[in-house]
Design an enzyme around this catalytic site. Structure first.
Site, PDB file in Angstrom:
ATOM      1  N   ASP A 134     -21.803 -52.693  32.195  1.00 45.01           N
ATOM      2  CA  ASP A 134     -22.628 -51.959  31.231  1.00 45.01           C
ATOM      3  C   ASP A 134     -24.041 -51.836  31.764  1.00 45.01           C
ATOM      4  O   ASP A 134     -24.544 -52.777  32.393  1.00 45.01           O
ATOM      5  CB  ASP A 134     -22.673 -52.721  29.894  1.00 45.01           C
ATOM      6  CG  ASP A 134     -22.683 -51.786  28.700  1.00 45.01           C
ATOM      7  OD1 ASP A 134     -23.246 -50.683  28.833  1.00 45.01           O
ATOM      8  OD2 ASP A 134     -22.131 -52.152  27.641  1.00 45.01           O
ATOM      9  N   HIS A 191     -29.365 -44.567  32.349  1.00 45.56           N
ATOM     10  CA  HIS A 191     -28.993 -45.464  31.237  1.00 45.56           C
ATOM     11  C   HIS A 191     -27.748 -46.274  31.563  1.00 45.56           C
ATOM     12  O   HIS A 191     -27.413 -47.210  30.850  1.00 45.56           O
ATOM     13  CB  HIS A 191     -28.761 -44.645  29.969  1.00 45.56           C
ATOM     14  CG  HIS A 191     -30.040 -44.083  29.407  1.00 45.56           C
ATOM     15  ND1 HIS A 191     -30.707 -44.651  28.350  1.00 45.56           N
ATOM     16  CD2 HIS A 191     -30.795 -43.024  29.795  1.00 45.56           C
ATOM     17  CE1 HIS A 191     -31.804 -43.953  28.097  1.00 45.56           C
ATOM     18  NE2 HIS A 191     -31.880 -42.965  28.960  1.00 45.56           N
TER      19      HIS A 191
HETATM   20  O1  F6P Z   1     -24.971 -44.719  27.657  1.00 47.60           O
HETATM   21  C1  F6P Z   1     -24.654 -43.482  28.146  1.00 47.60           C
HETATM   22  C2  F6P Z   1     -24.361 -42.482  27.048  1.00 47.60           C
HETATM   23  O2  F6P Z   1     -24.199 -41.228  27.627  1.00 47.60           O
HETATM   24  C3  F6P Z   1     -25.439 -42.394  26.022  1.00 47.60           C
HETATM   25  O3  F6P Z   1     -26.489 -41.590  26.425  1.00 47.60           O
HETATM   26  C4  F6P Z   1     -24.671 -41.864  24.850  1.00 47.60           C
HETATM   27  O4  F6P Z   1     -25.270 -42.132  23.641  1.00 47.60           O
HETATM   28  C5  F6P Z   1     -23.365 -42.596  24.970  1.00 47.60           C
HETATM   29  O5  F6P Z   1     -23.181 -42.816  26.335  1.00 47.60           O
HETATM   30  C6  F6P Z   1     -22.251 -41.846  24.257  1.00 47.60           C
HETATM   31  O6  F6P Z   1     -21.676 -40.911  25.091  1.00 47.60           O
HETATM   32  P1  F6P Z   1     -21.324 -39.409  24.718  1.00 47.60           P
HETATM   33  O7  F6P Z   1     -22.609 -38.661  24.705  1.00 47.60           O
HETATM   34  O8  F6P Z   1     -20.425 -39.001  25.810  1.00 47.60           O
HETATM   35  O9  F6P Z   1     -20.659 -39.416  23.385  1.00 47.60           O
END
Ligand code: F6P
Length: 493
Positions: A362, A157
């Site tokens: 990003d 992602h």
């Molecule tokens: O985009 C990467 C990501 O890990 C997503 O999967 C997640 O929703 C977002 O960043 C927020 O991060 P965290 O899970 O560390 O709060």
């Protein structure tokens, strides 16, 4: 009702069990979640003092959620440590912030090994496995150690950095082995896919395998870009019913709203954005009291120092700009260190004349897609978009900027504020067309279909691995896109 005979096993760090408003991943997986038998496995989001706390299983219709707590040590080493202090900054080109602690890497590997063990006990041979994101890069290799031969796909992602950056991670070879254990590795953009393939090709060239080295009894790993989508039609409908969220004083006659919505993260270009607003007001004082910039920024990963530092830096910068330009009844920046309910956000997007999505780096950035989907097609706002967001490959009709250049960003905002209606409509229609074509259903379906294709190619390689003519790849084959890292093949698409 299931339309596919095989069950889908999803693995992600966070699992949206019990969430009332589905987040980006749950929306993107909606089709699979509503048509197949699914097991969704991952971290519960909770912490425990006990080791081996076991799984909590919750069934909702055809979806079974199986989640596990992390111990405090696991949380610190795996999540707050290696994933968010080593991988996240490195993959976002911030080697200056990266910390590669051997003990945190060991915990990261141990959590992946534990997840593999727990998952192995629950999967059956016909399951299709789909792993998500950088927390779980080694998981496929750990599953293969248990003799798991199921189709395994991985989707990144976040960006995949250039080979020069990836190789700076001391454990890059172990990470690459994790990816190579998959049949299909999916990326957000072609830039990411090509970075991965370049890394694989360079490693293959450097490893100088002897001419008759056997292929690792492995599968072929395919790499391809699948830009994640949103349910654009549903988001547009939500925005239409929620319009009018912005305070009237900010959007009344002659007033314009500029909007930014980002998790508090140093990859999002927040300080650069506020600096661009300052540059704009310096060069166009007539815009004072006519434009207002709302920045919605829910804090995240506060346990990591770089995030706490960013918050201080951002708040200092907002205070500086507000101090310089505010009047008794107007402030240029309205900064919210909190999230808003999804419907309020949708309404705000629709009320905004300009959306700022200006990350320094990003993977995709779904805010850009939601902003476009939320617009009134008869009078759409304008998206100002960083060239370093994966979504820029899909939305060239946005005003594309370099976020490191505040003057250019300020000029783009000016351009957006002055853009004639027909041009706004034309750009918006082109972007909506892309969002509708490559929506959440497309993403999920395209990945799973390609996983089935990749698995059959991979099985053919495996079946042929023992064949005496299965020689290592030649340089021209590597150049043609069939690559090898540690004996595994990567083929691009
Ligand atoms: O985009 C990467 C990501 O890990 C997503 O999967 C997640 O929703 C977002 O960043 C927020 O991060 P965290 O899970 O560390 O709060």
């Amino acid at each position: 009702m299931s339309t596919q005979s095989s069950r889908l096993v999803l693995v992600s760090n966070r699992v949206p069990v019990g969430e009332t408003t589905p987040g980006g991943l749950a929306v993107a997986l909606k089709d699979a979640l509503s048509t197949r038998q699914v097991l969704w496995f991952g971290w519960s989001g909770g912490l425990t003092d006990k080791t081996g706390a076991g799984l909590t299983c919750i069934r909702r219709g055809n979806v079974e959620y199986a989640v596990t707590d992390l111990t405090t040590d696991e949380f610190e080493g795996y999540y707050a440590g290696y994933a968010n202090k080593a991988l996240w900054p490195s993959f976002h080109y911030r080697l200056d912030l990266a910390e590669y602690q051997p003990d945190e890497f060991a915990t990261y590997m141990a959590v992946n090994a534990r997840f593999a063990r727990e998952l192995y006990e629950r999967i059956s041979p016909s399951d299709q496995i789909w792993i998500h994101d950088y927390h779980l890069i080694p998981l496929a290799a750990e599953l293969r150690k248990f003799g798991v031969t199921n189709p395994i796909g991985f989707f990144s992602h976040i960006p995949f950095p250039s080979p020069e950056i990836f190789r700076a991670i001391p454990q890059h070879a172990a990470l690459a082995s994790g990816l190579m254990a998959c049949d299909l590795v999916g990326f957000q953009s072609d830039r990411d896919r090509s970075n991965f393939e370049r890394y694989a090709a360079e490693q293959a060239a450097m490893s100088a395998l002897p001419a008759n080295a056997p292929q690792m009894a492995g599968r072929r790993t395919s790499a391809k870009a699948f830009p994640i989508g949103i349910d654009a039609a549903a988001f547009a409908a939500e925005a239409e019913t929620s319009a009018g969220c912005a305070p009237p004083a900010l959007v009344g006659a002659g007033k314009c709203l500029i909007l930014g919505v980002d998790r508090m993260d140093y990859s999002k270009g927040l300080v650069e954005r506020v600096t661009a607003i300052e540059t704009l007001l310096d060069s166009r004082p007539d815009l004072c009291e006519r434009v207002s910039y709302i920045q919605v920024t829910p804090p995240s990963r506060g346990e990591v120092d770089a995030y706490a530092q960013l918050r201080i830096e951002l708040e200092t910068c907002v205070g500086h700009v507000n101090g310089r330009f505010s009047t008794l009844d107007w402030a240029p920046v309205r900064y919210l260190a909190q999230g808003l309910p999804r419907n309020e956000l949708a309404g705000l997007y629709r009320d905004a004349a300009v959306g700022l999505v200006t990350p320094l780096r990003d993977g995709m950035n779904l805010v850009a897609k939601e902003f476009v989907a939320a617009q009134d097609p008869r009078n759409p706002g304008v998206l100002v978009l960083s060239e370093f967001a994966g979504v820029a490959e899909q939305l060239p009709e946005a005003l594309i900027i370099n976020p490191h250049d505040p003057a250019q960003q300020a000029r783009a905002i000016e351009h957006a504020l002055a853009m004639p209606l027909p041009e706004r409509q034309e750009r918006h229609a082109a972007m909506m067309d892309t969002l509708n074509r490559y929506d959440a259903s497309w993403w999920c379906g395209a990945f799973l279909q390609e996983l089935a294709v990749a698995t059959s190619k991979s099985s053919a390689v495996q079946a042929g691995a023992a064949h005496p003519h299965d020689e290592p790849l030649t340089a021209p084959q590597v150049a043609a896109g069939a690559l090898a890292v540690a004996g595994r093949r990567v083929s691009g698409g």
